[in-house]
Each structure stands twice: as C-alpha cells, then as structure tokens.
Design an enzyme around this catalytic site. Structure first.
Site, PDB file in Angstrom:
ATOM      1  CD1 TRP A 156      -2.957   1.487   0.811  1.00  0.00           C
ATOM      2  CD2 TRP A 156      -1.341   2.510   1.967  1.00  0.00           C
ATOM      3  NE1 TRP A 156      -3.382   2.767   1.065  1.00  0.00           N
ATOM      4  CE2 TRP A 156      -2.407   3.421   1.775  1.00  0.00           C
ATOM      5  CE3 TRP A 156      -0.209   2.930   2.666  1.00  0.00           C
ATOM      6  CZ2 TRP A 156      -2.374   4.723   2.270  1.00  0.00           C
ATOM      7  CZ3 TRP A 156      -0.168   4.236   3.149  1.00  0.00           C
ATOM      8  CH2 TRP A 156      -1.240   5.110   2.953  1.00  0.00           C
ATOM      9  CG  ASP A 168     -13.818   9.412  -1.374  1.00  0.00           C
ATOM     10  OD1 ASP A 168     -13.797   8.512  -0.524  1.00  0.00           O
ATOM     11  OD2 ASP A 168     -13.156   9.362  -2.436  1.00  0.00           O
ATOM     12  CG  ASP A 169     -16.128   6.471   3.323  1.00  0.00           C
ATOM     13  OD1 ASP A 169     -17.344   6.269   3.478  1.00  0.00           O
ATOM     14  OD2 ASP A 169     -15.251   5.790   3.889  1.00  0.00           O
ATOM     15  NE  ARG A 191     -11.328   1.690   5.385  1.00  0.00           N
ATOM     16  CZ  ARG A 191     -11.539   2.665   4.499  1.00  0.00           C
ATOM     17  NH1 ARG A 191     -10.543   3.431   4.132  1.00  0.00           N
ATOM     18  NH2 ARG A 191     -12.701   2.871   3.974  1.00  0.00           N
ATOM     19  CG  ASP A 198     -11.955   2.359  -2.255  1.00  0.00           C
ATOM     20  OD1 ASP A 198     -11.068   1.538  -2.565  1.00  0.00           O
ATOM     21  OD2 ASP A 198     -11.725   3.356  -1.548  1.00  0.00           O
ATOM     22  CG  MET A 199     -12.630  -4.634  -2.918  1.00  0.00           C
ATOM     23  SD  MET A 199     -11.303  -5.510  -2.083  1.00  0.00           S
ATOM     24  CE  MET A 199     -11.982  -7.159  -2.054  1.00  0.00           C
ATOM     25  CG  ASN A 200     -10.932   0.761   1.176  1.00  0.00           C
ATOM     26  OD1 ASN A 200      -9.876   1.146   0.702  1.00  0.00           O
ATOM     27  ND2 ASN A 200     -12.047   1.458   1.086  1.00  0.00           N
ATOM     28  CB  CYS A 209     -10.435   2.775  -5.970  1.00  0.00           C
ATOM     29  SG  CYS A 209      -9.438   3.276  -4.537  1.00  0.00           S
ATOM     30  CG  ASP A 262      -5.380   5.042  -0.869  1.00  0.00           C
ATOM     31  OD1 ASP A 262      -6.107   5.462  -1.793  1.00  0.00           O
ATOM     32  OD2 ASP A 262      -5.758   4.185  -0.050  1.00  0.00           O
TER      33      ASP A 262
END
Length: 748
Positions: A205, A372-373, A449, A484-486, A532, A554
């Site tokens: 990352w 965004d989030d 997360r 996204d995929m975190n 993402c 990021d």
C-alpha cells in the site's frame, strides 16, 4: 500509404505444424507422432517453411520415455504447449485433474482444430476484443483425454497490427464422471533458454508497482496473490527481457493476466536451461468441481513480444488496453478534470461545505465534483454504514439528489464513492442478512478496517447491491462512480456449497464482482467508472474492461508518485492512471512540494485534485487555473499518444523524465522531474524519442529539428549547475522542481 498487416494462421498438414504470424511476430508448434502439441518457436516473424528440425531429441540417463523400445522421445526434454505431469514430464503442468478414483494422471492429445476470423468472447470474463473480424485470427485446438472423455480447447488469438497473442483455455467434461480441476494455467510457454532477466511490479500500500529485476536461475521464480484480489503486493504481470535489453533495444516478452483475483505467474528453469513460463489462477486454495457436460473457462493472458525494448512492449500493451480492453463511451473520450473531497473534508462535511468546494472548483475550470466516503447510511467513521447505500440524512438532510442538483447547476458533473463489496456489522444490511458475509462456520471473523466482505458468490447479494446502487444513481443522475475495495479476503468459505466446492469460493467471488460491474455498465453506459482498492490494490487488466481508469495509489505525494506512475506505465496506458494534485504537507509523507510539480506529475494520468480549493492562496488558485487549461488543451495527446520513459527514478533517485508524442508526431510533451537540489551539478542533455526526423519543432520560440532532438538531445541543465550571479538571467531552482516542454511542429 502503408499497407496494414494481416494476421494469418496456417496449418501445414504434411508437417502437422501451426504457424501464427502477422508479419511482425511468429508463433509455431506442431503435433507429434503421438498427438502431443510440441512448441517450436515464439519471437520475431519467420517465413513459412518446415520447422520440424527445432524438435530436438536425445537419449539422456534417468529419463522416462513415451514408447517402449524408444529411448529418444520423452516429454521431459521437449517444449510443449499444454504440458501434464506424470507421463514422462516432471515439470509443473498446465492442468491437473483429479478423477473420482483419485488419479491425477491425464493424457491430452490432439483431436481437432479450427481457424476463424475475429476473436470470441470469454463466458462471464473480461477479455480483449475486436470490432472488425479482420483485426485478428483465432486458432482453437481441441485436445481430448480418451480415458475420462474430458476435452480441452486451447484458444490462440493473434492481432493483425500489434505484436500480441492472447491465450485462454476451456475445459469441457464430456465424460460421465465428475472431475476436479486442481490447476489450470491459461498460458504455458516453453522457451529454449534461460538467458533472461525477470522483471516484476511489486510493492505494498502506498508504494505500488515498484520495478524489481533479477536474472532467471535454475529452479522456480514466481509472484502470486492469495488475497482474493490481484493485490498491492504483486501485479499480475511479468516481463522476461534479454540481458542487453533496455527501454529502446533488445528482446522482451511481456505477459499480463486479465483477472482480478488470486493468480500465480512462475518461470520454471530446468537443469537444461529450458524456461517454462506459466500464468493462471493460483492453484493455492483453488479447486473446481466439473460435473458431466459442464465447462470451465480460464481467464485470458495477453502475451507481447518486442524487439525494441521495454518501451516497445509497453506501447503494445497501451494500445491494446486502451482500445481493445477498455470499453464503452469513455474508452477514448477526454476524461473530465475532477475534484475529490476526501482529503479536503474526510467525514466532516455537509451540503453547504461541499457546495462551497464545488463553487470554487467551477471557478478554476474543474469539470467533475466527486463526493467520497461518508454520504450513506449511519456513516460517521469507518465502523458503520457499509452495505447501506442510501443517503446519510444527518449529513445531507435534503438528500443526495439535492446536492447533485446544486453541483450540476454550477455546470459540473457529479460523482459518488461506493464500496459495494463490503459491509460493516453496524449496518441495516448486516442486521438483516448476517449470513451474507464470507466467513467460516464456528470461527470468529477477521476484519480489515472494521469491515467485512460480502459473499459476491451469492446472486442475491449482488442483486441487492445492484438495486441499492441503481436507486442512488437514478436519484442523483450520476456521471461518475469511484468503486473502492478496502481489504483482502479472509475466512474464505461458502456455507451454501458442498465440501468439494470450497475451492471455488475465491473464483466465484471474482465472477460476482464482474457480474455487478457488467449489469451497471450495461444499464448506465454514460457513467464513468473508476476502480480502486485502497489505491492500487486491484489495478489489473480485468478491472479495465469495466472501468477505464483506476485510482493508482492512495499515496498522492508527487515525488512518491514518480516511481508509482513510472512502474505502472510499464503495462498500463496513461489514460488509466488516476493522478491527482493533493494538499501539502502531503497527508502520506508530510513532504512539501511545489504545486507546479504536483500538477506536472498528475498531468500524466486521469487528472484531478484531492484538496480544498478554499484553502489555497490567490497565487496558488491562479496556478491551478493554468494547470487545468494546460491539461484540457493537451489531454487528448497525453491519453492517446505514444508514451516514452526517458529517465528512470529506479536508476537515479534524483531524476525522472518521460514524454508523450501525438499520433501525427506534430506535438510532443516532455516532462523532467528533479529530487533534491545539487550544488554545482553537471550540464545535461536528454535524447528525446518518437519524433519525426523530417519535422522541425518549436520549443519556447526556438526551432529544433526532430533529428537533433533525438540525437544531440534537449538541454535540460538547470541553474543549480552553477552559482546564480544575475537573477534576471537565471531562474532560481529548489528541491523537487520540475519542467515541462511542449514541442509543436513548425508549419512551413
């Protein structure tokens, strides 16, 4: 007028030889006396003739042989197209099937073939394509194992105007017993020697796609992912380059896997220095139950041959991925300049604050505002809300439609962030469907997360998320989605599958992701998707089939981004590289870099801003406005031109340079980036690439011929080469400076 090349596939029945060629490359193999496929050659184009002499057989001690009373013919010492283990070959196989009696021995032999124009699609999988059947030819070779009745279809597509062959495999169970696929390589390529350096893109990352090189050695060298995603750690790509190869000379073979899940790429060098390159789904944790009359299709591998070095390989990948992997209305359309609110506000926003950022963005020329989030569910931090794709009324009491309308009234497009594959336990979705998590029964779940992974192998899960997303897209008339995929997958198990199908969970998950993407891009063809995964954790060709650009990392620090974007360009087109100007001190490194340099780095990608424009000084806002004007003027050239890497940050920590040349060679944009200032540094010239030697180019009111710029070079010496005496004559330089030159053809 240059005659276009045509792909040809010939079968010479008297020699049982196949020859795939397009005038630039050739790929040859033949059927042996006992119907095995033996590889002959892959590389620069060869004339049509008999190449049987390339099959070399000698008696060697401790060798097993295919036929009694024959001490020559052993698969251990032959180069093959689709090798198996255990019937005289002891190297890793391309396929392993476990039969009901426990045997893993198979013997696939030639059954039939067909040659067709064009390129077939792959069932439920992303793949390259053609729009005219003359763009490519496809060879389908069918092999059969007579004992089990299983058939294998090997697909080879050669493109007419690119040095590219694609490979995939389809396994069809035409027997009457269930088979278990334990291993399937989409590509197995046996090369006659091991005189290559292995090049991979690795990292973690915030430092994705770092170039790593090492010589091939006897034994196995490999990269892989076991995370359920292609990963930050290793990109599904490898290049094998000759010892003398560099950016602009020498032979290079590049292989890229069009897949977004677990993969394995390995080169096995035997003790006779034959190299077996294999690419496919990672057999670790994989097994596919294949009932009678069922089939399984492996993802595609793109194979590139270049005799003009790494840049030649990269440009072939760039052209293919940009025009024949990416799809839809945004494939070659100019991408909008966007601003994303994340680093400006994080979770601390309301409609008024967002509109104020959008107003300032409009004033400087931004075209797309992205929220965004934090806009959904009970999302006040990263512990809640994922899975609930309806508006967070505490933050946006008037709804998402109200905000979208206000942004659109300013003349901006409107976009939203989603993380469709994830769920928080503090969510309505989880409380209603706790069994939708990927989890192992009777064991505690592991989080990443504070979130958990939805089982996209369930159709009802995918359909639920699709319906939720559609309501928001329709309400806000969305123009853009950041998907996204975190976190990677853990606790991988599916309680709805039987014991023998637990090895299918990883692949079924990826197919579910592709299904949701396909439904969305089909229903909303005008929406621009950007993929993402905590930055670059799933930057792979499979994603480009659905989303033509990817958030690259990021880490938005301009100096860090030089290595990240340089490494990414080895494979991926500039149009796919999400690149933004962020605030300083940078949120990842605390580094302060000039806003000019931040822009000069981000220009070479899908350009945007990741900051609060209201916090910039008036002078900085003027610079932003000029940056946006520059990008709008040149973005078509940047995205669709030929990209050349000139100075590598991996070879010299203090300098990076690259350039892009328009299709007609009338315009070129050259960028040079410096790290720390040096005292009394040397004078320096840099040879440019890709220009027309017959053109004269203007650079800042001076004229240069294409020939001199490519041979004598462009002077790039800066003022740190000597003490500044006259401030009016020389520009003062600082750490992290950068420069861009625009070259335009002089019209006579």
């Amino acid at each position: 007028m240059v005659k276009k090349q045509q792909a040809t596939i010939t079968y010479q029945s008297e020699m049982n030889q196949f020859h795939l060629s397009n005038g630039e490359i050739s790929y040859l193999f033949q059927v042996s006396s006992d119907e095995k496929l033996l590889h002959l050659y892959y590389g620069k184009a060869l004339p049509e003739k008999d190449y049987s002499y390339l099959v070399e057989m000698h008696h060697r001690p401790m060798t097993t042989y295919r036929q009694e009373n024959d001490l020559l013919y052993s698969l251990e010492h032959l180069k093959q197209e689709f090798p198996e283990y255990g019937s005289t070959d002891f190297r890793h196989p391309a396929i392993s099937l476990r039969q009901e009696n426990g045997s893993k021995i198979s013997d696939f032999t030639y059954h039939s073939h067909k040659i067709t124009s064009g390129k077939p699609s792959l069932e439920n999988l992303p793949a390259t394509y053609v729009e005219d059947e003359n763009e490519s030819k496809t060879l389908t070779v069918t092999l059969k194992d007579s004992l089990t009745g299983v058939e294998v279809e090997l697909l080879y597509t050669i493109f007419s105007e690119l040095p590219i062959i694609t490979r995939s495999v389809r396994v069809v169970n035409k027997g009457n017993q269930t088979q278990a696929i334990e291993q399937i390589a989409s590509l197995s390529l046996d090369l006659p020697d091991a005189e290559y350096d292995w090049m991979q893109l690795s990292g973690a990352w915030g430092r994705e796609r770092t170039i790593k090189e090492r010589p091939l050695q006897q034994g196995i060298q490999s990269i892989e992912s076991t995370r359920g995603i292609s990963s930050h750690q290793h990109n599904p790509f490898v290049a094998l380059k000759r010892k003398n190869a560099d950016e602009f000379q020498g032979e290079v073979i590049g292989a890229s896997f069009v897949y977004s899940g677990n993969f394995l790429i390995q080169a096995e060098v035997d003790t006779w220095d034959v190299t077996r390159l294999q690419v496919g789904i990672n057999p670790f944790g994989f097994e596919w139950k294949l009932l009678p009359n069922e089939s399984f299709t492996s993802p595609e591998v793109v194979l590139v041959y270049s005799d003009t070095g790494l840049n030649g390989m990269s440009q072939a990948f760039h052209q293919l991925f940009r025009k024949r992997l990416a799809r839809g209305n945004w494939r070659e359309k100019d991408r909008p300049v966007l601003i994303n609110n994340w680093e400006a506000t994080y979770f601390d926003f309301d409609e008024e604050k967002l509109v104020s950022i959008a107003e300032k963005a409009h004033d400087v020329g931004v075209e797309l505002f992205v929220l965004d989030d934090g806009w959904f569910g009970e999302r006040n931090d990263d512990r809640a809300g994922l899975g609930d794709w309806f508006v967070n009324e505490k933050r946006l009491p008037k709804g998402i439609g109200s905000l979208a309308e206000k942004v659109r009234d300013l003349g901006l497009k409107f976009g939203l962030w989603f993380e469709p594959e994830m769920v928080n336990k503090d969510s309505k979705l989880y409380r209603e469907h706790p069994d939708w998590l990927i989890h192992t029964p009777n064991r505690k779940e592991n989080h990443g997360r504070n979130q958990f992974v939805l089982n996209f192998g369930f159709d009802e899960v995918v359909d639920n998320i699709f319906n939720q997303m559609c309501k928001i897209i329709d309400e806000s008339k969305l123009d853009y989605i950041k998907w996204d995929m975190n976190r990677p997958l853990t606790d991988v198990y599916d309680h709805r599958l039987d014991i023998r199908q637990q090895g299918e969970v990883f692949h079924r998950y990826v197919l579910g992701v592709y299904r949701l993407y396909e439904m969305l891009v089909t229903r909303y063809p005008n929406v621009l998707f950007e993929s993402c995964s905590s930055g670059g954790g799933r930057f792979d060709p499979g994603m480009l089939y659905y989303a033509p650009q990817t958030w690259t990392s990021d880490d938005s620090d301009a100096i860090e981004r030089l290595k990240i974007q340089y490494g990414t360009s080895l494979l991926y087109p500039i149009s796919s590289i999400g690149a933004h100007v962020s605030m300083v001190p940078n949120h990842q490194t605390n580094r302060i870099t000039p806003i000019e340099t931040r822009g000069n780095v981000a220009f070479f990608g899908a350009f945007g801003y990741e900051l609060d424009l209201n916090q910039l000084t008036p002078q900085e806002l003027i610079i932003v406005e000029e940056q946006i004007k520059f990008y709008k003027k040149h973005r078509s050239t940047i995205h669709n031109g030929s990209f050349y890497r000139l100075l590598s940050p991996f070879d010299n920590d203090n300098q990076t340079a690259w350039m892009v040349v328009s299709k007609d060679q009338k315009t070129a944009i050259v960028a040079h980036y410096k790290g720390l200032n040096e005292v009394n540094r040397a004078f320096q010239r840099m040879q440019l690439k890709g220009l027309n030697s017959q053109f004269d180019y203007q650079i800042k009111q001076q004229s240069y011929s294409g020939t001199e710029l490519m041979n004598a070079g462009l002077v790039i010496t800066d003022s740190s080469s000597g003490q500044i005496i006259d401030q009016n004559d020389q520009t003062e330089t600082h750490d992290f400076d950068s420069r861009i030159w625009v070259l335009t053809k002089e019209e006579r």
